[in-house]
Design an enzyme around this catalytic site. Structure first.
Site, mmCIF file in Angstrom:
data_model
loop_
_atom_site.group_PDB
_atom_site.id
_atom_site.type_symbol
_atom_site.label_atom_id
_atom_site.label_comp_id
_atom_site.label_asym_id
_atom_site.label_seq_id
_atom_site.Cartn_x
_atom_site.Cartn_y
_atom_site.Cartn_z
ATOM 1 N N SER A 167 0.853 -1.185 0.000
ATOM 2 C CA SER A 167 0.000 0.000 0.000
ATOM 3 C C SER A 167 0.883 1.226 0.000
ATOM 4 O O SER A 167 2.020 1.184 0.483
ATOM 5 C CB SER A 167 -0.894 0.010 1.244
ATOM 6 N N TYR A 175 -1.586 -1.229 10.351
ATOM 7 C CA TYR A 175 -1.708 -1.535 8.927
ATOM 8 C C TYR A 175 -0.496 -1.015 8.159
ATOM 9 O O TYR A 175 0.122 -1.743 7.374
ATOM 10 C CB TYR A 175 -2.986 -0.906 8.384
#
Length: 249
Positions: A140, A153
């Site tokens: 990401s 995350y």
């Protein structure tokens, strides 16, 4: 991309989710036989869509928070396909919680599924992938750009990027390539209604002026698994419509 991966077999983890579904379809359109993994979701419609279009696909279940399950999944994928040429480690979660209230157990749950599962699946895949085989982690842009409430995350995605580089270094002599794809904000049904200010902010800031689509990420994964990327390894391919090119000052 049609025919680019004809005769190849690809495993896509987390294929019951929107992004994994799109990645699996891109591999099928490129000619690959697709193993669509899910933990609890339903991939029946995905498998039917691929086979109805003349492709080969199968759905397999596994709990990737368990090391043995990761190895079993890879083994069964290779057994079904008669070979395994590409693995896309897409399975993951993205809970939101601030650091002050985050417990170690919740931190571990995110890291185990987002990072440790990719480590285990890659280790298992490296034992069966041929020279020229590839592994792609879905990381990401938050792996390099933190966001409030996403510390666990973001940390897991940053570690994925470094794991891919390390694996590229160690598995490269065997002809196995390992890369990451780092998507930006990918659209989903209802996102503009659920988060209108965020979608508006993104579309105004991104040079290409739109959110991502699952196939944008899927096409990048197909490229990295194809002979077109035969000299690409240890790379983090950012697929974000140019948002990372925006200055932050």
């Amino acid at each position: 991309m049609a025919g680019l991966l004809t005769g190849k077999v690809a495993l896509v983890t987390g294929a019951s989710g929107l992004l994994g579904h799109g990645i699996a379809l891109c591999f099928a359109r490129a000619g690959a036989a697709v193993v669509a993994h899910t933990r609890r979701g339903d991939v029946t419609a995905l498998v039917s869509r691929i086979t109805a279009a003349g492709g080969r696909a199968v759905g397999l279940r596994a709990d990737l928070s368990e090391e043995d399950e990761c190895h079993r999944l890879v083994h069964e994928a290779a057994e079904w396909g008669g070979r395994l040429d590409a693995v896309v480690n897409n399975a993951g979660v993205q809970p939101v919680q601030d650091l002050a209230s985050l417990t170690a157990a919740r931190w571990r749950a995110v890291v185990d599924l987002n990072l440790t599962s990719a480590f285990c699946c890659t280790q298992a895949a490296a034992a069966v992938l041929p020279a020229g085989g590839s592994v792609t982690h879905i990381a990401s842009i938050e792996g390099t750009h933190p966001a409030a409430g996403h510390a666990h995350y973001s940390a897991s995605k940053a570690a994925l990027i470094m794991h891919a580089r390390s694996a590229a270094l160690e598995y490269g002599p065997r002809g196995i390539r390992v890369n990451t794809v780092s998507p930006g904000l990918v659209d989903r049904p209802g996102l503009a209604d659920d988060w209108p200010e965020g979608v508006d902010r993104w579309t105004r800031s991104a040079p290409l002026g739109r959110l991502g689509r699952p196939e944008d990420v899927g096409d990048a994964c197909v490229f990295l698994a194809s002979p077109m990327a035969s000299w690409v390894t240890g790379n983090n391919l950012v697929v974000d419509g140019g948002i990372s090119a925006r200055p932050t000052w």
